[in-house]
Design a protein around this motif. Structure first.
Motif, PDB file in Angstrom:
ATOM      1  N   MET A 156       0.740  -1.495   0.207  1.00  0.00           N
ATOM      2  CA  MET A 156      -0.268  -0.174   0.045  1.00  0.00           C
ATOM      3  C   MET A 156       0.749   0.797   0.275  1.00  0.00           C
ATOM      4  SD  MET A 156      -2.800   1.289   0.160  1.00  0.00           S
ATOM      5  CE  MET A 156      -3.698  -0.674   0.725  1.00  0.00           C
ATOM      6  N   ASP A 157       0.634   1.768  -1.104  1.00  0.00           N
ATOM      7  CA  ASP A 157       1.698   3.542  -0.732  1.00  0.00           C
ATOM      8  C   ASP A 157       0.669   4.327  -0.738  1.00  0.00           C
ATOM      9  OD1 ASP A 157       3.260   5.502  -1.917  1.00  0.00           O
ATOM     10  OD2 ASP A 157       4.016   4.660  -3.406  1.00  0.00           O
ATOM     11  N   ALA A 158       0.279   5.293   0.430  1.00  0.00           N
ATOM     12  CA  ALA A 158      -0.476   5.982   1.009  1.00  0.00           C
ATOM     13  C   ALA A 158       0.162   7.344   1.190  1.00  0.00           C
ATOM     14  CB  ALA A 158      -1.658   5.857   1.345  1.00  0.00           C
ATOM     15  N   SER A 159      -0.203   9.039   0.756  1.00  0.00           N
ATOM     16  CA  SER A 159       0.866   9.384   1.496  1.00  0.00           C
ATOM     17  C   SER A 159      -0.590  10.087   3.625  1.00  0.00           C
ATOM     18  CB  SER A 159      -0.108  10.948   0.710  1.00  0.00           C
ATOM     19  OG  SER A 159      -1.783  11.080   0.387  1.00  0.00           O
ATOM     20  N   LEU A 160       0.495  10.506   3.622  1.00  0.00           N
ATOM     21  CA  LEU A 160       0.305  10.605   5.378  1.00  0.00           C
ATOM     22  C   LEU A 160      -1.902  11.387   5.389  1.00  0.00           C
ATOM     23  CD1 LEU A 160       0.807  10.706   8.262  1.00  0.00           C
ATOM     24  CD2 LEU A 160       1.229  12.661   8.537  1.00  0.00           C
ATOM     25  N   ALA A 161      -1.933  12.692   3.995  1.00  0.00           N
ATOM     26  CA  ALA A 161      -3.406  12.826   3.923  1.00  0.00           C
ATOM     27  C   ALA A 161      -4.869  11.874   3.506  1.00  0.00           C
ATOM     28  CB  ALA A 161      -2.745  13.849   3.072  1.00  0.00           C
TER      29      ALA A 161
ATOM     30  N   TYR B 213       7.597   4.909   8.235  1.00  0.00           N
ATOM     31  CA  TYR B 213       7.541   4.255   7.935  1.00  0.00           C
ATOM     32  C   TYR B 213       8.359   3.926   6.571  1.00  0.00           C
ATOM     33  CZ  TYR B 213       4.758   2.105   3.378  1.00  0.00           C
ATOM     34  OH  TYR B 213       4.753   0.828   3.032  1.00  0.00           O
ATOM     35  N   GLU B 214       8.795   2.681   6.725  1.00  0.00           N
ATOM     36  CA  GLU B 214       9.616   2.599   5.673  1.00  0.00           C
ATOM     37  C   GLU B 214       9.232   1.269   4.730  1.00  0.00           C
ATOM     38  OE1 GLU B 214      13.220   0.371   7.718  1.00  0.00           O
ATOM     39  OE2 GLU B 214      12.868   2.100   8.887  1.00  0.00           O
ATOM     40  N   SER B 215       9.230   1.734   3.056  1.00  0.00           N
ATOM     41  CA  SER B 215       8.715   1.428   2.061  1.00  0.00           C
ATOM     42  C   SER B 215       9.674  -0.154   1.774  1.00  0.00           C
ATOM     43  CB  SER B 215       8.547   2.425   1.102  1.00  0.00           C
ATOM     44  OG  SER B 215       9.239   3.011   0.529  1.00  0.00           O
TER      45      SER B 215
ATOM     46  N   PRO C 153       8.262  -4.532  -3.136  1.00  0.00           N
ATOM     47  CA  PRO C 153       6.722  -5.067  -2.884  1.00  0.00           C
ATOM     48  C   PRO C 153       6.487  -5.906  -4.298  1.00  0.00           C
ATOM     49  CG  PRO C 153       6.248  -3.054  -4.181  1.00  0.00           C
ATOM     50  CD  PRO C 153       8.150  -3.252  -3.675  1.00  0.00           C
ATOM     51  N   GLU C 154       5.443  -7.293  -4.349  1.00  0.00           N
ATOM     52  CA  GLU C 154       5.306  -7.771  -5.135  1.00  0.00           C
ATOM     53  C   GLU C 154       4.044  -7.247  -5.948  1.00  0.00           C
ATOM     54  OE1 GLU C 154       3.823 -12.297  -4.784  1.00  0.00           O
ATOM     55  OE2 GLU C 154       5.062 -11.834  -2.563  1.00  0.00           O
ATOM     56  N   VAL C 155       3.653  -6.003  -4.989  1.00  0.00           N
ATOM     57  CA  VAL C 155       2.428  -5.481  -5.739  1.00  0.00           C
ATOM     58  C   VAL C 155       2.149  -4.218  -4.768  1.00  0.00           C
ATOM     59  CG1 VAL C 155       0.149  -6.591  -4.035  1.00  0.00           C
ATOM     60  CG2 VAL C 155      -0.148  -5.545  -6.821  1.00  0.00           C
ATOM     61  N   ARG C 156       2.132  -3.408  -6.237  1.00  0.00           N
ATOM     62  CA  ARG C 156       1.144  -1.743  -5.050  1.00  0.00           C
ATOM     63  C   ARG C 156       0.337  -1.099  -5.461  1.00  0.00           C
ATOM     64  NH1 ARG C 156       3.340   3.790  -7.603  1.00  0.00           N
ATOM     65  NH2 ARG C 156       3.097   4.910  -6.070  1.00  0.00           N
ATOM     66  N   VAL C 157      -0.264  -0.465  -4.715  1.00  0.00           N
ATOM     67  CA  VAL C 157      -1.704  -0.145  -4.440  1.00  0.00           C
ATOM     68  C   VAL C 157      -1.290   1.222  -3.918  1.00  0.00           C
ATOM     69  CG1 VAL C 157      -4.050   0.334  -3.702  1.00  0.00           C
ATOM     70  CG2 VAL C 157      -2.863  -2.149  -3.935  1.00  0.00           C
ATOM     71  N   ASP C 158      -1.269   1.730  -5.078  1.00  0.00           N
ATOM     72  CA  ASP C 158      -1.165   3.871  -5.392  1.00  0.00           C
ATOM     73  C   ASP C 158      -2.315   4.538  -5.113  1.00  0.00           C
ATOM     74  OD1 ASP C 158      -0.265   6.512  -5.491  1.00  0.00           O
ATOM     75  OD2 ASP C 158      -0.123   6.096  -7.246  1.00  0.00           O
TER      76      ASP C 158
END
Length: 82
Positions: free
Chosen positions: A1-6, A35-37, A41-46
């Motif tokens: 999961m890749d999500a900004s803090l906002a 948070y360390e990304s 990753p196998e899959v990335r959800v933007d």
């Protein structure tokens, strides 16, 4: 999961980010704990770009393509869902 803090704050139904910012929750990722990304990753959800249903469909498709979900799984209807 890749999500900004906002986006994390916006999609937080339990209000945990507000509590963490007030100091009621310690060691909360993104607030007082880093948070360390993952590097590969196998899959990335933007999450900044995709709605929740779109992100879920991306994950469902990924699992289906790898044989984890069998044929007949149902994608989430994204029409009219935010």
């Amino acid at each position: 999961m890749d999500a900004s803090l906002a986006v994390c704050k916006e999609r937080d139904p339990k209000g945990l980010y507000v509590k963490a910012e007030r100091g009621e929750i310690r060691q909360f990722t993104g607030i007082d704990s880093p948070y360390e990304s993952p590097l590969e990753p196998e899959v990335r959800v933007d999450a900044d770009r995709l709605s929740v249903p779109e992100g879920m469909n991306l994950l469902l498709d990924y699992l289906h393509e790898r044989g984890i979900l069998k044929a007949g799984y149902q994608r989430i209807d994204v029409q009219g869902v935010v």
